[in-house]
Enzyme design. Structure first.
Site, PDB file in Angstrom:
ATOM      1  CB  SER A 139      -0.911   0.012   1.224  1.00  0.00           C
ATOM      2  OG  SER A 139      -1.826  -1.046   1.124  1.00  0.00           O
ATOM      3  CB  SER A 204      -3.819   4.154   1.754  1.00  0.00           C
ATOM      4  OG  SER A 204      -3.655   2.762   1.708  1.00  0.00           O
ATOM      5  CD  GLU A 362      -6.783   3.253   3.174  1.00  0.00           C
ATOM      6  OE1 GLU A 362      -6.071   2.363   2.690  1.00  0.00           O
ATOM      7  OE2 GLU A 362      -6.503   3.843   4.227  1.00  0.00           O
TER       8      GLU A 362
HETATM    9 ZN   LIG Z   1      -2.170  -5.226   2.955  1.00  0.00          ZN
END
Ligand SMILES: [Zn+2]
Ligand SMILES: *[C@@H]1O[C@H](CO)[C@@H](O)[C@H](O)[C@H]1NC(C)=O
Ligand SMILES: *[C@@H]1O[C@H](CO)[C@@H](O)[C@H](O)[C@H]1NC(C)=O
Length: 533
Positions: A139, A204, A362
């Site tokens: 990520s 993220s 997210e």
């Molecule tokens: Zn992951």
């Protein structure tokens, strides 16, 4: 103990003392189609689908309706005042397919015909997720790609691939740092915000504001435990509060209080902080807003979020958990807002800026649920993200808002077997014709859901399990503590100005370039520089 058992079992199999050990079968065993056997173990035919489906009219009308909708489409070449990116962490294509069935079945339908809200967006594409040094991405490097428009190395965020993972020196060198879509929006006087159900310092969301050589450096304690100099190597929480992008966010919502408060303090819910520098970054954030003449509001529970008076708030910091927010299935309604509620709050606040806004949202725990092979939670978190997308569509106009929904990387969950229509997506698909034992529709290539064979060397019998719990770990082929990511492509769904540019198959780092183009921000081509307006 498990190892001893496995060895014993392997020995038993070797000496051939077990007559029922699985045998490979040859082609001659089937005179028809070996690959698609007709005598496959079947569950009863579902009576839940409508009889309309048995005729041709239902299908023809449905297809004609889609066709008419597509024929009506005209490319929207407006300038996007607002851009919103929804990122389902680990939301692979099989996750989408299974989540839509789960959603339909929650409403008492067969499920397959259901659709997640964003699946109706007019434009779709595929993004290739590999990173500069890795075939299967994480990520961190993917956040650099879909937010900063550049691919980097696994584990690194907001820096080019000249920075090796863990290199404090490399990340401090400004010529290695890259900026995000949210920074470009700030430079064009738009308001900006980030939302996640994970920690706000997780990989993220960090892609929106941090430049860091190691995704795990979320607090100074993490930097120190890597043996790095915390005075030189800024942790992610620090970058969120003081960094040139992070300090300008009007909205920060998610989990992760622990990275903001000292190790000798507890937060509002009695959870301990992590910071070793003794600083309280929540207080520092509030002081910073106040000293610049703004009203900064810190909140930590759902009630406070739902009772906000937006006319009195300029900046909003909401941290609803010490670490990640709870899975929606397990969330405490009193304290934890849903992703849709956070999205609504963010859009209300960001919309006060007449130049428009850029927002990153997210669904961060789809990924965590998959890592635990708890498929039900992964599907539920996906449905929750779809609700948040719907809320964003209701609060904005398709005329001036580009909405992109995508994932960072895939997972290993497979959706397979020949279950009948309407069969419980979380249940069994049928019996194996080899070992005569049942198998589930959802399973993983690896992960903690692995179950060693029985003493008879037979595969574990799934009927002994309670698959109905939210925390059931679906079967995995290879035992691993944490199930891995998948290397397959992920889907991209887009609607609004210039959404058609996201049609096709492309590198993941293309996505923010389109979002910048549509909203006339950033240093690349824009719809405005191109004299299209
Ligand atoms: Zn992951
Ligand atoms: C900074 O990074 C650039 C690009 O990777 C490199 O050419 C330069 O030598 C680096 N500077 C220092 C001081 O390391
Ligand atoms: C919000 O605050 C403003 C300014 O203080 C006030 O006039 C308004 O009545 C408040 N709205 C609500 C719903 O409380």
């Amino acid at each position: 103990m498990e190892t001893t058992f496995l060895i014993t079992c392997a020995l038993l199999c070797l000496v051939g003392s077990v007559p029922s050990a699985p045998r490979r079968y040859g082609v001659q065993q089937y005179d028809k189609d070996l690959f698609h056997p007709t005598d496959f173990q079947r569950t009863a035919r579902s009576s839940r689908y409508t009889t309309d489906e048995e005729g041709s009219g239902y299908w023809i009308d449905g297809a004609q309706k889609i066709l008419i909708n597509h024929l009506k489409e005209v490319h929207n070449t407006n300038r996007a005042r607002n851009v919103i990116m929804f990122l389902g962490d680990g939301m692979s294509v099989p996750t989408l397919a299974a989540a839509r069935v789960y959603q339909g079945q929650l409403m008492g339908e067969t499920g397959e015909e259901s659709h997640l809200f964003f699946e109706d967006f007019p434009y779709t594409g595929f993004s290739k997720t590999y990173c500069v040094d890795s075939q299967v991405a994480d990520s961190a490097c993917t956040a650099t790609a879909y937010l900063c428009g550049v691919k980097g190395n696994k584990g690194t965020i907001g820096v080019t691939a000249s920075v090796d993972r863990g290199s404090c020196e490399g990340m401090r060198n400004q010529s290695n740092q890259v900026s995000s879509l949210l920074k470009w929006a700030q430079d064009s006087s738009k308001s900006t915000g980030i939302i996640t159900t994970a920690r706000v310092t997780h990989a993220s969301p960090a892609g929106a504001y941090a430049s860091v050589a190691e995704r795990n450096w979320e607090s100074d304690a993490d930097v120190a435990s890597s043996g790095q100099d915390t005075s030189k190597c800024d942790d992610i929480a620090e970058q969120l509060v003081f960094g040139s992008t992070g300090k300008n966010f009007q909205v920060i919502l998610g989990g992760g209080r622990e990275g903001f408060i000292p190790a000798d303090k507890v937060d509002e819910e009695g959870e301990q902080g992590k910071r070793l520098d003794g600083r309280d970054l929540v207080q520092e954030w509030q002081k910073q807003k106040e000293s610049s003449g703004f009203r900064g509001q810190y909140i930590w529970n759902r009630k406070q979020l739902l009772s906000l008076n937006y006319t009195n708030v300029d900046y909003l910091l909401g941290l609803f958990e010490g670490s990640h927010m709870k899975y929606h299935l397990e969330a405490d309604e009193e304290n934890e807002p849903t992703l849709a509620e956070m999205t609504e709050a963010a859009i209300k606040l960001l919309s006060k800026e007449k130049n428009g806004f850029a927002l990153f949202v997210e669904g961060g725990r789809i990924d965590h649920a998959h890592h635990s092979t708890t498929a039900k939670r992964a599907l539920d978190e996906t449905v929750e993200m779809a609700k948040a997308v719907k809320k964003a569509m209701e609060l904005t106009s398709n005329e001036d808002t580009l909405i992109v929904v995508t994932a960072d990387h895939a997972h290993t969950m497979s959706y397979s077997g020949y279950p009948t229509r309407g069969n419980d997506i979380l249940g069994l698909a049928g019996l194996s014709d080899v070992d005569k034992l049942p198998y589930s529709t959802l399973s993983y290539a690896n992960g903690p859901g692995f179950q060693p064979p029985e003493r008879s060397c037979n595969r574990h019998d799934l009927t002994e399990d309670n698959m109905k719990t939210d925390t059931y770990e679906y079967p995995a082929l290879v035992p691993l503590t944490s199930e891995t990511h998948g290397g397959d492509d992920v889907a991209v769904f887009a609607t609004g100005p210039w959404a058609h540019l996201l049609t096709g198959m492309y590198e993941q780092n293309y996505i923010p370039h389109v979002m910048a183009y549509a909203s006339c921000i950033g240093s690349g081509l824009t719809a405005c520089s191109n004299d299209k307006r």
